[in-house]
Design an enzyme around this catalytic site. Structure first.
Site, PDB file in Angstrom:
ATOM      1  N   GLY A  15       6.602  27.880 -47.117  1.00 42.27           N
ATOM      2  CA  GLY A  15       6.166  29.052 -46.356  1.00 42.27           C
ATOM      3  C   GLY A  15       5.379  28.766 -45.089  1.00 42.27           C
ATOM      4  N   ASN A  17       6.604  28.654 -42.089  1.00 40.27           N
ATOM      5  CA  ASN A  17       7.080  29.621 -41.094  1.00 40.27           C
ATOM      6  C   ASN A  17       6.541  31.021 -41.400  1.00 40.27           C
ATOM      7  OD1 ASN A  17       8.853  27.888 -39.432  1.00 40.27           O
ATOM      8  ND2 ASN A  17       9.928  27.630 -41.369  1.00 40.27           N
ATOM      9  N   MET A 102      16.737  29.729 -48.569  1.00 43.70           N
ATOM     10  CA  MET A 102      17.801  28.768 -48.839  1.00 43.70           C
ATOM     11  C   MET A 102      18.876  29.353 -49.758  1.00 43.70           C
ATOM     12  SD  MET A 102      16.606  26.512 -46.929  1.00 43.70           S
ATOM     13  CE  MET A 102      17.702  25.135 -47.218  1.00 43.70           C
ATOM     14  N   ASN A 124      17.451  35.031 -38.766  1.00 44.66           N
ATOM     15  CA  ASN A 124      17.289  33.815 -39.562  1.00 44.66           C
ATOM     16  C   ASN A 124      16.849  32.658 -38.674  1.00 44.66           C
ATOM     17  OD1 ASN A 124      17.706  31.988 -41.886  1.00 44.66           O
ATOM     18  ND2 ASN A 124      19.429  31.204 -40.689  1.00 44.66           N
ATOM     19  N   HIS A 126      16.967  28.758 -38.073  1.00 41.72           N
ATOM     20  CA  HIS A 126      17.818  27.628 -38.458  1.00 41.72           C
ATOM     21  C   HIS A 126      17.420  26.403 -37.641  1.00 41.72           C
ATOM     22  CE1 HIS A 126      21.158  25.416 -40.054  1.00 41.72           C
ATOM     23  NE2 HIS A 126      21.653  25.189 -38.856  1.00 41.72           N
ATOM     24  N   ASP A 166      25.202  30.902 -40.038  1.00 40.28           N
ATOM     25  CA  ASP A 166      24.536  30.357 -38.848  1.00 40.28           C
ATOM     26  C   ASP A 166      25.330  30.581 -37.565  1.00 40.28           C
ATOM     27  OD1 ASP A 166      22.421  29.492 -40.452  1.00 40.28           O
ATOM     28  OD2 ASP A 166      23.367  27.577 -40.849  1.00 40.28           O
ATOM     29  N   GLU A 195       9.594  25.532 -34.571  1.00 40.69           N
ATOM     30  CA  GLU A 195       9.998  26.646 -35.439  1.00 40.69           C
ATOM     31  C   GLU A 195       8.891  27.695 -35.546  1.00 40.69           C
ATOM     32  OE1 GLU A 195      13.027  24.954 -38.804  1.00 40.69           O
ATOM     33  OE2 GLU A 195      10.912  24.510 -39.083  1.00 40.69           O
TER      34      GLU A 195
END
Length: 215
Positions: A15, A17, A102, A124, A126, A166, A195
């Site tokens: 976690g 992000n 995931m 999302n 990536h 993606d 990120e």
């Protein structure tokens, strides 16, 4: 009508992000925004603890594919995806953010979020550049390619979620160089730092499209 913009965040792991989003909510980086739910498909995901330790604490939920299939004989992966979507839709969010989630969603999830009124966009994070390393283990695959001299950089992006993995339209893309002979951990840390920045910026960008700040 509330001027707050609600988001739901889906996670699978530690976690970090999510933490970037927690720290940014209701600041200049992510104004008039609150996370109303953090959902994980792993019970031990540390991101759930991060949500519970936030101030104020953020509600959490947990639903994993295999336990769901075991306790619901005859149900499918698509049914699981739809069940996750139903949990999300109860929150009536303006946006869903997949932050290290995931599990690849099939039609069961996107049909419900796209079919909501109004439709709820899903974005999302990536850890690769568009079209370069789709799917799992993108950081390791990019690093390996660099060590073989096939690429000199990778990167990270936040993209809209569509049914092809993606392949949704990128909102923000950042390149990250891979230095020759640098350890994988060093490259990964550089990429994670990027990120944390772009997930906040992309969330703001997506929210500003669907629910601009009220003056």
């Amino acid at each position: 009508m509330s001027s707050l913009r609600n988001i739901v965040v889906l996670i699978s792991g530690s976690g970090t992000n999510l933490q970037a989003l927690i720290d940014a909510q209701n600041t200049e980086s992510l104004p008039q925004t609150r996370i109303t739910l953090v959902l994980s498909n792993r019970k031990a995901a540390y991101g759930l603890t991060r949500a519970q330790q936030a101030n104020p604490p953020i509600p959490t939920a947990y639903l994993a594919l295999q336990p769901y299939l075991k306790t619901n004989p005859g149900k499918t992966r698509d049914d699981y995806d739809a069940e996750v979507a139903k949990i999300v839709l109860k929150e009536k969010p303006e946006l869903v953010v997949l932050a290290g989630w995931m599990h690849v969603f099939g039609d069961g999830f996107l049909d419900l979020t796209n079919g909501a009124e109004p439709p709820i966009p899903v974005i999302n994070l990536h850890p690769a550049l568009p079209g370069a390393f789709d799917g799992a283990n993108a950081i390791e695959r990019a690093y390996e390619a660099a060590q073989k001299g096939k690429v000199t950089h990778s990167g990270a992006m936040v993209h809209r979620v569509v049914k092809e993995v993606d392949r949704g339209e990128p909102l923000i893309v950042r390149e990250v160089p891979i230095e020759k002979d640098e350890p994988l951990e060093t490259f990964a840390q550089k990429l994670h730092s990027v990120e944390w920045e772009i997930i906040v910026k992309a969330t703001k960008k997506a929210l500003d499209e669907v629910k601009p700040i009220q003056a």
